[in-house]
Design a protein around this motif. Structure first.
Motif, PDB file in Angstrom:
ATOM      1  N   ARG A  57       0.838  -1.211   0.000  1.00  0.00           N
ATOM      2  CA  ARG A  57       0.000   0.000   0.000  1.00  0.00           C
ATOM      3  C   ARG A  57       0.869   1.256   0.000  1.00  0.00           C
ATOM      4  NH1 ARG A  57      -3.441  -3.154   3.412  1.00  0.00           N
ATOM      5  NH2 ARG A  57      -2.377  -2.377   5.274  1.00  0.00           N
ATOM      6  N   ASP A  58       1.943   1.242   0.769  1.00  0.00           N
ATOM      7  CA  ASP A  58       2.853   2.396   0.793  1.00  0.00           C
ATOM      8  C   ASP A  58       3.499   2.612  -0.576  1.00  0.00           C
ATOM      9  OD1 ASP A  58       2.244   2.722   3.439  1.00  0.00           O
ATOM     10  OD2 ASP A  58       4.024   1.671   4.181  1.00  0.00           O
ATOM     11  N   LEU A  59       3.892   1.504  -1.217  1.00  0.00           N
ATOM     12  CA  LEU A  59       4.505   1.625  -2.539  1.00  0.00           C
ATOM     13  C   LEU A  59       3.503   2.183  -3.554  1.00  0.00           C
ATOM     14  CD1 LEU A  59       6.595  -1.677  -2.814  1.00  0.00           C
ATOM     15  CD2 LEU A  59       7.461   0.650  -2.571  1.00  0.00           C
ATOM     16  N   LYS A  60       2.260   1.764  -3.459  1.00  0.00           N
ATOM     17  CA  LYS A  60       1.242   2.274  -4.373  1.00  0.00           C
ATOM     18  C   LYS A  60       0.979   3.761  -4.122  1.00  0.00           C
ATOM     19  CE  LYS A  60      -1.200  -2.008  -5.447  1.00  0.00           C
ATOM     20  NZ  LYS A  60      -2.477  -2.756  -5.409  1.00  0.00           N
ATOM     21  N   THR A  61       1.055   4.161  -2.850  1.00  0.00           N
ATOM     22  CA  THR A  61       0.919   5.588  -2.543  1.00  0.00           C
ATOM     23  C   THR A  61       2.072   6.371  -3.174  1.00  0.00           C
ATOM     24  OG1 THR A  61      -0.213   5.095  -0.461  1.00  0.00           O
ATOM     25  CG2 THR A  61       0.777   7.277  -0.689  1.00  0.00           C
ATOM     26  N   ASP A  62       3.289   5.821  -3.042  1.00  0.00           N
ATOM     27  CA  ASP A  62       4.449   6.457  -3.667  1.00  0.00           C
ATOM     28  C   ASP A  62       4.293   6.490  -5.191  1.00  0.00           C
ATOM     29  OD1 ASP A  62       5.546   6.756  -1.169  1.00  0.00           O
ATOM     30  OD2 ASP A  62       6.779   4.946  -1.297  1.00  0.00           O
ATOM     31  N   LEU A  63       3.730   5.411  -5.746  1.00  0.00           N
ATOM     32  CA  LEU A  63       3.536   5.367  -7.194  1.00  0.00           C
ATOM     33  C   LEU A  63       2.561   6.447  -7.648  1.00  0.00           C
ATOM     34  CD1 LEU A  63       3.911   4.011  -9.943  1.00  0.00           C
ATOM     35  CD2 LEU A  63       2.076   2.408  -9.318  1.00  0.00           C
ATOM     36  N   ASN A  64       1.490   6.622  -6.906  1.00  0.00           N
ATOM     37  CA  ASN A  64       0.518   7.673  -7.260  1.00  0.00           C
ATOM     38  C   ASN A  64       1.153   9.060  -7.206  1.00  0.00           C
ATOM     39  OD1 ASN A  64      -1.554   5.828  -7.685  1.00  0.00           O
ATOM     40  ND2 ASN A  64      -2.203   5.888  -5.543  1.00  0.00           N
ATOM     41  N   LYS A  65       1.958   9.281  -6.168  1.00  0.00           N
ATOM     42  CA  LYS A  65       2.648  10.561  -6.061  1.00  0.00           C
ATOM     43  C   LYS A  65       3.627  10.757  -7.219  1.00  0.00           C
ATOM     44  CE  LYS A  65       2.357  10.909  -1.006  1.00  0.00           C
ATOM     45  NZ  LYS A  65       3.120  10.953   0.259  1.00  0.00           N
ATOM     46  N   SER A  66       4.315   9.664  -7.574  1.00  0.00           N
ATOM     47  CA  SER A  66       5.276   9.742  -8.679  1.00  0.00           C
ATOM     48  C   SER A  66       4.560  10.021  -9.999  1.00  0.00           C
ATOM     49  CB  SER A  66       6.070   8.431  -8.780  1.00  0.00           C
ATOM     50  OG  SER A  66       6.824   8.213  -7.597  1.00  0.00           O
ATOM     51  N   LEU A  67       3.409   9.386 -10.197  1.00  0.00           N
ATOM     52  CA  LEU A  67       2.642   9.635 -11.420  1.00  0.00           C
ATOM     53  C   LEU A  67       2.155  11.077 -11.482  1.00  0.00           C
ATOM     54  CD1 LEU A  67       0.549   6.334 -11.585  1.00  0.00           C
ATOM     55  CD2 LEU A  67       2.417   7.015 -13.107  1.00  0.00           C
ATOM     56  N   GLN A  68       1.766  11.607 -10.316  1.00  0.00           N
ATOM     57  CA  GLN A  68       1.343  13.000 -10.270  1.00  0.00           C
ATOM     58  C   GLN A  68       2.517  13.926 -10.598  1.00  0.00           C
ATOM     59  OE1 GLN A  68      -0.407  14.146  -6.546  1.00  0.00           O
ATOM     60  NE2 GLN A  68      -0.742  16.260  -7.186  1.00  0.00           N
ATOM     61  N   ASN A  72       8.424   2.814 -13.845  1.00  0.00           N
ATOM     62  CA  ASN A  72       8.325   1.453 -14.366  1.00  0.00           C
ATOM     63  C   ASN A  72       8.968   0.445 -13.412  1.00  0.00           C
ATOM     64  OD1 ASN A  72       6.939   2.221 -16.685  1.00  0.00           O
ATOM     65  ND2 ASN A  72       8.831   2.584 -17.835  1.00  0.00           N
ATOM     66  N   LYS A  73      10.098   0.846 -12.817  1.00  0.00           N
ATOM     67  CA  LYS A  73      10.740  -0.019 -11.825  1.00  0.00           C
ATOM     68  C   LYS A  73       9.835  -0.213 -10.609  1.00  0.00           C
ATOM     69  CE  LYS A  73      15.563   1.056 -12.963  1.00  0.00           C
ATOM     70  NZ  LYS A  73      16.837   1.662 -12.462  1.00  0.00           N
ATOM     71  N   LEU A  74       9.211   0.885 -10.187  1.00  0.00           N
ATOM     72  CA  LEU A  74       8.323   0.810  -9.025  1.00  0.00           C
ATOM     73  C   LEU A  74       7.118  -0.078  -9.327  1.00  0.00           C
ATOM     74  CD1 LEU A  74       7.767   1.739  -6.170  1.00  0.00           C
ATOM     75  CD2 LEU A  74       6.688   3.798  -7.085  1.00  0.00           C
ATOM     76  N   LYS A  75       6.567   0.067 -10.531  1.00  0.00           N
ATOM     77  CA  LYS A  75       5.445  -0.798 -10.926  1.00  0.00           C
ATOM     78  C   LYS A  75       5.865  -2.260 -10.931  1.00  0.00           C
ATOM     79  CE  LYS A  75       2.903   2.479 -13.852  1.00  0.00           C
ATOM     80  NZ  LYS A  75       2.475   2.788 -15.249  1.00  0.00           N
ATOM     81  N   SER A  76       7.065  -2.511 -11.444  1.00  0.00           N
ATOM     82  CA  SER A  76       7.568  -3.882 -11.485  1.00  0.00           C
ATOM     83  C   SER A  76       7.737  -4.443 -10.076  1.00  0.00           C
ATOM     84  CB  SER A  76       8.900  -3.927 -12.237  1.00  0.00           C
ATOM     85  OG  SER A  76       9.429  -5.231 -12.233  1.00  0.00           O
ATOM     86  N   LYS A  77       8.247  -3.600  -9.169  1.00  0.00           N
ATOM     87  CA  LYS A  77       8.417  -4.047  -7.784  1.00  0.00           C
ATOM     88  C   LYS A  77       7.065  -4.355  -7.147  1.00  0.00           C
ATOM     89  CE  LYS A  77      12.795  -1.896  -6.472  1.00  0.00           C
ATOM     90  NZ  LYS A  77      13.466  -0.942  -5.544  1.00  0.00           N
ATOM     91  N   ILE A  78       6.100  -3.495  -7.388  1.00  0.00           N
ATOM     92  CA  ILE A  78       4.769  -3.715  -6.822  1.00  0.00           C
ATOM     93  C   ILE A  78       4.188  -5.031  -7.332  1.00  0.00           C
ATOM     94  CG2 ILE A  78       2.396  -2.866  -6.800  1.00  0.00           C
ATOM     95  CD1 ILE A  78       3.529  -0.028  -6.754  1.00  0.00           C
ATOM     96  N   THR A  79       4.326  -5.262  -8.637  1.00  0.00           N
ATOM     97  CA  THR A  79       3.834  -6.523  -9.211  1.00  0.00           C
ATOM     98  C   THR A  79       4.546  -7.717  -8.596  1.00  0.00           C
ATOM     99  OG1 THR A  79       3.349  -5.414 -11.312  1.00  0.00           O
ATOM    100  CG2 THR A  79       3.522  -7.806 -11.344  1.00  0.00           C
ATOM    101  N   THR A  80       5.868  -7.599  -8.450  1.00  0.00           N
ATOM    102  CA  THR A  80       6.638  -8.688  -7.848  1.00  0.00           C
ATOM    103  C   THR A  80       6.196  -8.938  -6.408  1.00  0.00           C
ATOM    104  OG1 THR A  80       8.555  -8.182  -9.234  1.00  0.00           O
ATOM    105  CG2 THR A  80       8.959  -9.468  -7.246  1.00  0.00           C
ATOM    106  N   TYR A  81       6.045  -7.858  -5.636  1.00  0.00           N
ATOM    107  CA  TYR A  81       5.651  -8.009  -4.237  1.00  0.00           C
ATOM    108  C   TYR A  81       4.233  -8.569  -4.110  1.00  0.00           C
ATOM    109  CZ  TYR A  81       9.780  -5.224  -3.126  1.00  0.00           C
ATOM    110  OH  TYR A  81      11.062  -4.773  -3.002  1.00  0.00           O
ATOM    111  N   GLU A  82       3.342  -8.170  -5.028  1.00  0.00           N
ATOM    112  CA  GLU A  82       1.981  -8.712  -4.988  1.00  0.00           C
ATOM    113  C   GLU A  82       1.987 -10.207  -5.289  1.00  0.00           C
ATOM    114  OE1 GLU A  82      -0.850  -4.893  -6.156  1.00  0.00           O
ATOM    115  OE2 GLU A  82      -0.037  -6.167  -7.748  1.00  0.00           O
ATOM    116  N   ASN A  83       2.817 -10.624  -6.239  1.00  0.00           N
ATOM    117  CA  ASN A  83       2.939 -12.054  -6.530  1.00  0.00           C
ATOM    118  C   ASN A  83       3.523 -12.800  -5.341  1.00  0.00           C
ATOM    119  OD1 ASN A  83       1.927 -11.705  -9.124  1.00  0.00           O
ATOM    120  ND2 ASN A  83       3.949 -11.403 -10.028  1.00  0.00           N
TER     121      ASN A  83
END
Length: 249
Positions: free
Chosen positions: A34-45, A132-143
């Motif tokens: 959840r924290d990584l996704k929050t960081d991802l949203n901030k990064s996208l913004q 893209n790296k952050l998205k990849s990490k999130i996907t990896t961590y979710e798996n």
């Protein structure tokens, strides 16, 4: 002060120990995602904002470059009017000079915005790479989280089964069986004891009757037939009277 520091450190270690016991790997991983996704949203913004700056710099660069060309063209047109006698040379030179100054300013702004555009585009590229790296990490961590949850379920079920099996102590089972055998043996001995007591409680007459035998219903029927003269030649009666008396002492 040393003793107070020691007490504080001991208390702190106890708090950390309690927190360690309360930690749940799955919940911690979920919170981390959840924290990584929050960081991802901030990064996208932030990426959107930088892209907007890059687009603005690009538009400004195009505008200033176009302005510079127009100013130069106007200066040329003024000089041409002077050559055609439509404008005095002095006035043409003055106005053409102003156009060239404005062209110079526009060229400077075009250069400035071009640098800004390059900087913003580089920042966008870098940020997109990090996103893209952050998205990849999130996907990896979710798996990994899904795998962790599955492993946790299996381990929990295995733990319960092993705990139940561990509680079935072989020595206690053997001890329980031995106690059951001993109880059965005691019950059998008690039953035999009651049987012996029952035999001992018989009267002398019952013992004699058991030895000599008592008249059965068939013997009584034969005796009745003999009395009525209904016995055939092959039938005989046997009563207790036919039993020889015991020898005299």
């Amino acid at each position: 002060m040393g003793i107070f520091n020691r007490i504080f450190n001991i208390g702190k270690s106890e708090v950390h120990s309690a927190l360690d016991k309360l930690e749940d790997p799955i919940k911690m991983t979920e919170q981390g995602i959840r924290d990584l996704k929050t960081d991802l949203n901030k990064s996208l913004q932030g990426l959107a904002e930088i892209k907007a700056l890059a687009i603005r710099a690009k538009n400004d660069n195009a505008k200033f470059s176009n302005d510079a060309k127009q100013y130069e063209q106007k200066a040329i047109m003024l000089l041409q009017k002077a050559q055609a006698g439509q404008l005095s040379p002095q006035e043409a030179d003055r106005l053409a000079g102003e156009m060239l100054k404005m062209k110079e300013n526009a060229d400077a702004e075009a250069q400035r915005t071009a640098k800004e555009m390059v900087q913003h585009e580089n920042a966008v590229a870098t940020m997109e790479q990090n996103i893209n790296k952050l998205k990849s990490k999130i996907t990896t961590y979710e798996n990994e989280l899904r795998t962790l949850k599955a492993r946790a379920k299996v381990s929990e079920a295995t733990k319960k089964i092993n705990k139940q099996l561990a509680q079935v102590d072989s020595s206690s089972t053997i001890s329980m069986l031995e106690r059951m055998k001993e109880k059965v043996a005691q019950d059998e001995a008690l039953a035999e004891s009651y049987g012996a007591i029952a035999l001992e409680s018989k009267s002398v007459n019952e013992e004699v009757e058991a030895v000599l035998g008592s008249t059965t219903s068939s013997d009584a029927l034969l005796a009745l037939k003999a009395k009525m003269g209904l016995l055939g030649s092959g039938e005989t009666t046997t009563t207790n009277d036919d039993v020889p008396p015991p020898p005299a002492s």
